[in-house]
Design an enzyme around this catalytic site. Structure first.
Site, mmCIF file in Angstrom:
data_model
loop_
_atom_site.group_PDB
_atom_site.id
_atom_site.type_symbol
_atom_site.label_atom_id
_atom_site.label_comp_id
_atom_site.label_asym_id
_atom_site.label_seq_id
_atom_site.Cartn_x
_atom_site.Cartn_y
_atom_site.Cartn_z
ATOM 1 N N GLY A 3 0.827 -1.205 0.000
ATOM 2 C CA GLY A 3 0.000 0.000 0.000
ATOM 3 C C GLY A 3 0.862 1.256 0.000
ATOM 4 N N ASP A 35 4.961 -10.227 5.889
ATOM 5 C CA ASP A 35 4.383 -11.231 4.985
ATOM 6 C C ASP A 35 5.332 -11.644 3.859
ATOM 7 O OD1 ASP A 35 2.161 -10.953 6.533
ATOM 8 O OD2 ASP A 35 0.898 -10.039 4.998
#
Ligand code: F6P
Length: 368
Positions: A126, A149
């Site tokens: 993002g 992640d």
């Protein structure tokens, strides 16, 4: 050659990850060495977008003292947010509806008004997408890839991932003894929205019996078969590692909700798998959700070093005029890659990778 910079800014956006403070320190110290000033923007871009919310100012002057002794600390001294992205800002329309609006032009103006010559933006997909929009509007920006992640493309690994895996593997180790003592199936849910890196690495290192990842939709019957096979072999317990984004062949990801201006929230898959396995195998099961424990705490040595390398490389990139790029690990070096290619795709687990093959060779089930 004299450098045109006087003042650069740094910010941290999205979910936090162990190593953010180490990047900040490396950026600040490297920039100060070049004779530049450094300011930190509070909470992603909020310090610039809503300065009125910060009685002491939305920007913090970063000195050597401000970054002393923070390399090993978790969190971020600048604060972060995964709400209110300037390119998808939650805005209420006159009829009360909430929509996402693009406020990047306003942000560019604010950066210019603050005399910020260049920006080092530390964040995940993002934040790097925001960085790309700003770069296209002329902001001199360098991205630093962050996420536990590990799903960002163009870098072999992101900082934060090793810390998360180390913690998850230790949790799996600890669950072995209690699972064995009670003859139970323990289901461990770990973060990993769209990619199963944490589940795979922690599951293989922790010798799980099954690993469920978003890349491989699973058949719960196959997972139950694995548990039954173990029981037949006299191994009366099992450990199943599940990524939060894993989903069955005929089902969707387990979404808890989605607010305007935010990513959808995932959760619940661990409990669902545990309930189904109890039903199918007749065994007692328990689910453990590691969740934000994976993001908390300090970085491992590997992540600290990577974070320091990324921060120093980001300042070199600024000095060399490499804007609209992201620093990326490409062993043995850190190189610069265009932000456009870094955000073009998500780095999921390659199903033919050595770690996947290792898992399969060791008899770990993926529910397929
Ligand atoms: O940083 C990414 C991540 O860890 C995802 O795996 C997870 O879904 C998300 O953050 C949760 O973020 P939060 O609860 O802070 O919104």
């Amino acid at each position: 050659m004299s450098e045109p910079f006087r003042r650069i800014a740094v910010n941290t956006g999205g979910g936090d990850a162990p190593g953010l403070n180490a990047v900040i320190r490396a950026v600040v110290v490297s920039a100060l060495h070049r004779g530049w000033e450094v300011v930190g923007i509070r909470d992603g871009y909020n310090g610039l977008m809503t300065p009125e919310a910060y009685p002491e100012g939305g920007l913090i002057e970063l000195t050597r003292d401000s970054v002393r002794g923070i390399t090993h600390l978790g969190g971020t001294i600048l604060g972060t947010t995964n709400r209110g992205s300037p390119i998808a800002y939650p805005t209420q329309t006159p009829d009360g509806e909430w929509i996402e609006t693009d406020r990047s032009d306003e942000l560019v103006e604010k950066l210019n008004a603050m005399d910020i010559d260049a920006l080092v933006a530390i964040g995940g997909d993002g934040s790097l997408a925001i960085a790309h929009v700003l770069a296209k509007k002329g902001v001199r920006i360098v991205g630093v890839p962050k996420t536990i992640d590990n799903d960002l493309a163009e870098t072999v690994v992101t900082f934060g991932f090793d810390s998360a895996v180390t913690f998850a593997a230790e949790a799996v180790d600890r669950l072995h003894s209690t699972a064995e003592a009670h003859d139970r199936v323990m289901v461990v849910e770990v973060m990993g929205r769209y990619a199963g890196w944490i589940a795979l690495y922690a599951g293989v290192a922790g010798t799980a019996d099954a690993i469920l990842i978003p890349e491989i939709p699973y058949d719960i019957e196959k997972v139950a078969d694995r548990v039954r096979e173990r029981v037949e072999r006299g191994r009366d317990f099992a450990i199943i590692v599940v990524a939060e984004g894993a989903h069955p062949i005929d089902g969707e990801r387990s979404v808890v909700g989605k607010a305007v201006g935010q990513q959808e929230r995932l959760g619940g898959i661990g409990h669902r798998v545990a309930e189904q396995l109890a039903e199918l195998t007749g065994k007692e099961t328990r689910a453990v959700v590691l969740g934000h424990l994976l993001r908390g705490g300090g970085p491992t040595t590997l992540d600290r070093l990577l974070a320091l390398r990324f921060g120093a490389a980001a300042v070199r990139a600024v000095a060399e005029g490499c804007y609209g790029c992201m620093v990326a690990l490409d062993p043995p070096t850190v190189r610069y890659v265009p932000l456009s290619s870094a955000i073009a795709r998500m780095k999921t687990v390659p199903l033919d990778s050595d770690t996947m093959l290792t898992a399969r060779n060791l008899g770990i089930s993926f529910g397929d």
